[in-house]
Design a protein around this motif. Structure first.
Motif, mmCIF file in Angstrom:
data_model
loop_
_atom_site.group_PDB
_atom_site.id
_atom_site.type_symbol
_atom_site.label_atom_id
_atom_site.label_comp_id
_atom_site.label_asym_id
_atom_site.label_seq_id
_atom_site.Cartn_x
_atom_site.Cartn_y
_atom_site.Cartn_z
ATOM 1 N N THR A 197 49.232 53.662 5.131
ATOM 2 C CA THR A 197 48.734 54.984 4.751
ATOM 3 C C THR A 197 47.412 54.854 4.010
ATOM 4 O O THR A 197 46.482 55.646 4.219
ATOM 5 C CB THR A 197 49.769 55.726 3.889
ATOM 6 N N ASP A 198 47.320 53.874 3.145
ATOM 7 C CA ASP A 198 46.066 53.624 2.430
ATOM 8 C C ASP A 198 44.930 53.356 3.421
ATOM 9 O O ASP A 198 43.829 53.900 3.289
ATOM 10 C CB ASP A 198 46.258 52.434 1.486
ATOM 11 N N ALA A 199 45.228 52.545 4.441
ATOM 12 C CA ALA A 199 44.217 52.237 5.461
ATOM 13 C C ALA A 199 43.871 53.475 6.283
ATOM 14 O O ALA A 199 42.714 53.690 6.654
ATOM 15 C CB ALA A 199 44.728 51.123 6.374
ATOM 16 N N ALA A 200 44.871 54.321 6.562
ATOM 17 C CA ALA A 200 44.630 55.536 7.342
ATOM 18 C C ALA A 200 43.719 56.508 6.594
ATOM 19 O O ALA A 200 42.847 57.143 7.194
ATOM 20 C CB ALA A 200 45.955 56.203 7.690
ATOM 21 N N VAL A 201 43.925 56.635 5.286
ATOM 22 C CA VAL A 201 43.056 57.497 4.475
ATOM 23 C C VAL A 201 41.610 57.007 4.567
ATOM 24 O O VAL A 201 40.669 57.797 4.672
ATOM 25 C CB VAL A 201 43.540 57.526 3.008
ATOM 26 N N ASP A 202 41.438 55.695 4.542
ATOM 27 C CA ASP A 202 40.117 55.091 4.628
ATOM 28 C C ASP A 202 39.429 55.470 5.943
ATOM 29 O O ASP A 202 38.256 55.844 5.969
ATOM 30 C CB ASP A 202 40.269 53.572 4.509
ATOM 31 N N VAL A 203 40.173 55.402 7.053
ATOM 32 C CA VAL A 203 39.613 55.729 8.364
ATOM 33 C C VAL A 203 39.293 57.221 8.455
ATOM 34 O O VAL A 203 38.237 57.611 8.967
ATOM 35 C CB VAL A 203 40.594 55.321 9.486
ATOM 36 N N LEU A 204 40.194 58.061 7.948
ATOM 37 C CA LEU A 204 39.951 59.499 7.991
ATOM 38 C C LEU A 204 38.681 59.859 7.226
ATOM 39 O O LEU A 204 37.901 60.705 7.668
ATOM 40 C CB LEU A 204 41.150 60.264 7.405
ATOM 41 N N GLU A 205 38.464 59.215 6.099
ATOM 42 C CA GLU A 205 37.253 59.508 5.333
ATOM 43 C C GLU A 205 36.008 59.151 6.129
ATOM 44 O O GLU A 205 35.016 59.880 6.105
ATOM 45 C CB GLU A 205 37.277 58.769 4.000
ATOM 46 N N ASP A 206 36.053 58.039 6.865
ATOM 47 C CA ASP A 206 34.933 57.682 7.740
ATOM 48 C C ASP A 206 34.642 58.807 8.734
ATOM 49 O O ASP A 206 33.487 59.186 8.960
ATOM 50 C CB ASP A 206 35.252 56.402 8.513
ATOM 51 N N LEU A 207 35.705 59.340 9.349
ATOM 52 C CA LEU A 207 35.546 60.415 10.328
ATOM 53 C C LEU A 207 34.912 61.654 9.698
ATOM 54 O O LEU A 207 33.996 62.258 10.271
ATOM 55 C CB LEU A 207 36.910 60.785 10.916
ATOM 56 N N LEU A 208 35.412 62.048 8.542
ATOM 57 C CA LEU A 208 34.925 63.274 7.912
ATOM 58 C C LEU A 208 33.466 63.153 7.482
ATOM 59 O O LEU A 208 32.708 64.125 7.562
ATOM 60 C CB LEU A 208 35.814 63.636 6.724
ATOM 61 N N ILE A 209 33.059 61.967 7.048
ATOM 62 C CA ILE A 209 31.655 61.754 6.676
ATOM 63 C C ILE A 209 30.759 61.935 7.907
ATOM 64 O O ILE A 209 29.684 62.547 7.842
ATOM 65 C CB ILE A 209 31.456 60.355 6.055
ATOM 66 N N ILE A 210 31.206 61.402 9.053
ATOM 67 C CA ILE A 210 30.418 61.553 10.284
ATOM 68 C C ILE A 210 30.353 63.022 10.688
ATOM 69 O O ILE A 210 29.300 63.518 11.110
ATOM 70 C CB ILE A 210 31.003 60.690 11.419
#
Length: 268
Positions: A197-210
């Motif tokens: 879940t920690d890793a998933a939050v990290d990936v989602l943040e990447d998406l939202l920044i883009i």
């Protein structure tokens, strides 16, 4: 910001929608979006569309789901941290009871569910990016003058990151093998569920920044800059200030990293 960039219909966050389906996460999500759009050109003017694509239209419901499961997961963690999980359990009246309180399945499953909700939020973001991409290329005048489209250049990396996020949504709680000569024949995989879940939050943040960068690309391509909401204007101002302080030849990945460091969560 994406809703403003495409000139979307704000009826989706009308309070009456939440009243008709009183899920608190959905209601709070719609309230949050309305607060960000306060003062926006979208308020008080005729919408361009009757109904936008679902990736815009169901944001309160999908983000509301994430809020609901985040609340549940938070409660589950608090319960585990304050529980007596010893085996055997020694009671206040001095009884010794063999038990299974050491098994944090509610918390583990809560985090499995949380990753599914995170993936749905990421899915909406990734699909909104396709609409933003299309809208930019429908404005050929946008390319008539030198302009840096950082979000546009990160569209393909965003698609790759969503593929990762989708993989993280797979359950972690069903893969613990039998141990201890068949005695320990069930396990929760809780540490794996939490770390995924920690890793998933990290990936989602990447998406939202883009997505933020891509929405800004579309807004910058407009012949007349639309009036943004107080919250979204503050976000665009943050992005513009950051870009003004970077070298003109900076790479899109460096812009992404700088923006994430400025407005994202601290690195874990």
């Amino acid at each position: 910001l994406s809703l403003e960039a495409i000139g979307g219909n704000v009826s989706v966050v009308d309070p009456a929608v939440g009243s008709a389906k009183p899920i608190q996460g959905q209601i709070h999500s719609a309230e949050h979006i309305r607060s960000l759009l306060e003062g926006s050109h979208l308020q008080g003017e005729e919408p361009k569309t009757v109904q936008d694509a679902l990736s815009f239209r169901v944001v309160p419901q999908v983000h509301g789901t994430l809020r609901e499961f985040l609340t549940f997961a938070t409660s589950a963690v608090a319960t585990e941290l304050n529980a007596a999980a010893d085996n055997p359990l020694v009671t206040p009246d001095r009884r010794m009871i063999h038990n299974g309180n050491f098994e944090p399945l509610v918390m583990a499953v809560a985090f499995d569910a949380l990753r599914i909700a995170l993936a749905h939020v990421g899915q909406l973001s990734e699909r909104r990016m396709s609409h933003l991409w299309t809208a930019i290329f429908e404005r050929p005048e946008a390319f008539s003058s030198p302009r840096q489209f950082y979000g546009l250049k990160l569209r393909y990396p965003a698609a790759a990151r969503f593929a990762e996020l989708k993989q993280f949504a797979a359950p972690a709680t069903l893969d613990v093998p039998t141990l201890d000569i068949g005695v320990e024949d069930h396990g929760t995989g809780a540490p794996l569920s939490v770390s995924k879940t920690d890793a998933a939050v990290d990936v989602l943040e990447d998406l939202l920044i883009i997505e933020i960068l891509l929405a800004r690309d579309l807004l910058s391509a407009a012949t007349e800059a639309p009036e943004l909401g107080h919250g979204t204007r503050a976000l665009v101002d943050d992005v513009d200030a950051l870009l003004a302080g970077l070298d003109p030849g900076v790479k899109p990945a460096e812009v992404h990293a700088a923006l994430r460091a400025k407005i994202g969560h601290p690195s874990r």
